[in-house]
Design an enzyme around this catalytic site. Structure first.
Site, PDB file in Angstrom:
ATOM      1  N   HIS A 202      -6.663  -6.593   1.250  1.00 41.56           N
ATOM      2  CA  HIS A 202      -5.641  -5.593   0.917  1.00 41.56           C
ATOM      3  C   HIS A 202      -4.570  -6.040   1.807  1.00 41.56           C
ATOM      4  CE1 HIS A 202      -3.486  -2.335  -0.224  1.00 41.56           C
ATOM      5  NE2 HIS A 202      -3.739  -1.515   0.592  1.00 41.56           N
TER       6      HIS A 202
ATOM      7  N   SER B 116       0.834  -1.232  -0.087  1.00 43.99           N
ATOM      8  CA  SER B 116       0.098   0.175   0.098  1.00 43.99           C
ATOM      9  C   SER B 116       0.991   1.206  -0.190  1.00 43.99           C
ATOM     10  CB  SER B 116      -1.179  -0.142   1.231  1.00 43.99           C
ATOM     11  OG  SER B 116      -2.105   0.788   0.934  1.00 43.99           O
TER      12      SER B 116
END
Length: 402
Positions: free
Chosen positions: A350, A216
């Protein structure tokens, strides 16, 4: 024939050379163009066309072209990465805590990186530096003989929100760098950590076999660390989104097509990852003289694995796939496609690495950090159905560099 083979091997080392943060020397420096004078270019810019307009013809042309793109990236997007000061880095190890101290112009800062040594293998071990932390299959990597080093990126440059500008130890050491983005500060910090490892502060870690990773926002940082320091042998960029593997131009196109994708115009308002002046491109990413396919290409001919998640539309799933394919053309031109992998798998949360991608991580680590021969790393796949509009985004030709 033997001479040509030796030249190719010299251009494409198996691992990064210790002590060489930026190996480009003797490169002419073309002036940067002011924002007002930058032309808009709808397609992804040609990675093989120098700022002077000359086409690359030889592999030996690549280091200077790489430096050109790096200068543009820092000037327009990140902020300039300070050059290392000889003798400015020292370090001490206390158990698993490595304290790195950097001095410059009468100022001094220290940061602590946590070190996990593997449970198998023989020292000195290869190591993966996790920006913030590693979100890979860490327990398995430790069992396979790879050390994990957690780099404290928030300590170097804060990134909580838009109010974090100029906060962190990087700005304590370099107050004149006000306005620089957190990503370049993190890249600088990783380089100083590598300096400390080269000095022997971690005697059980091999300074010539270092990788960097992050997921990320930390994946954006991993990309910049690997792009801006040639001592990084392997860069693993995980679900990094806009400002990482995704291309600004393609993300804008996804947004225009009605998808919920983070764009340049939005991200500069969210946090301080980029230099303060980067916001001027918010309404016109097409004015950038580069895009992130070229940022990925800055890692070449070293090793890069781009890990993406098809399910993450906000991260620019189609944009990252397109940019990674375009960036891979740099490795194609250098005759090193098996050093750049792209893996896009959806259906998971994620930063939660699925088992299939863990296999690919292991392959890249085995070959490019552990030096295991015969490992297949020619990885290019997606489980998505994204159209790749090469005539729109990649109208240029990829040369076979001599």
């Amino acid at each position: 024939m033997r001479r040509r083979l030796l030249m190719a091997l010299a251009v494409l080392p198996a691992v990064a050379q210790a002590g060489v943060e930026d190996g480009a020397t003797g490169c002419a420096s073309a002036p940067l163009v002011a924002y007002a004078d930058l032309p808009a270019t709808a397609a992804l810019p040609d990675p093989f066309l120098s700022r002077s307009g000359a086409a690359l013809k030889r592999k030996s042309d690549w280091p200077c072209r790489r430096r050109e793109v790096s200068q543009q990236l820092q000037a327009y997007e990140l902020g300039e990465k300070p050059a290392p000061v000889p003798g400015s880095v020292s370090a001490t190890l206390d158990g698993t805590a490595l304290t790195v101290t950097v001095k410059d112009a009468g100022r001094s800062v220290s940061f602590v990186a946590n070190v996990q040594l593997p449970s198998s293998g023989t020292p000195p071990y290869p190591a993966l530096i996790g920006i913030g932390r590693s979100s890979l299959n860490n327990a398995e990597l430790l069992q396979r003989g790879v050390a994990i080093i957690n780099f404290p990126n928030d300590d170097i440059a804060q990134q909580r929100n838009g109010q974090s500008r100029n906060l962190g130890k990087f700005f304590e050491l370099y107050p004149q760098r006000e306005g620089a983005g957190a990503l370049v500060a993190w890249a600088w910090g990783v380089s100083r950590l590598i300096d400390a490892i080269e000095l022997g502060a971690l005697p059980n870690v091999d300074a010539g076999r270092l990788g960097v990773t992050g997921c990320s926002r930390n994946g954006k940082g991993a990309l910049m660390a690997g792009a801006l320091d040639e001592r990084v042998a392997l860069t693993i960029v995980q679900e990094s989104g806009s400002g990482g593997a995704a291309a600004w131009r393609v993300s804008d196109a996804q947004k225009a097509a009605g998808q919920n994708v983070q764009t340049l115009g939005q991200i500069v308002q969210e946090n301080v990852w980029f230099r303060s002046s980067f916001g001027q491109f918010g309404a016109g990413a097409a004015k950038l003289p580069y895009d992130h396919h070229q940022v990925l290409g800055l890692v070449a001919p070293r090793s890069l694995l781009v890990i993406e998640n098809t399910s993450m539309e906000w991260l620019g799933n189609q944009s990252a796939w397109t940019a990674a394919l375009a960036g891979r053309e740099v490795w194609t031109a250098l005759g090193a496609t098996d050093r750049m992998g792209i893996s896009q798998v959806g259906g998971h949360n994620h930063c939660l690495l699925p088992a299939s991608q863990a296999v690919e991580v292991n392959a890249f680590v085995d070959r490019f950090l552990k030096g295991t021969a015969g490992v297949a790393t020619d990885v290019v796949h997606t489980d998505g159905s994204f159209p790749v509009e090469r005539s729109r985004w990649m109208p240029w030709k990829t040369p076979a560099l001599d």
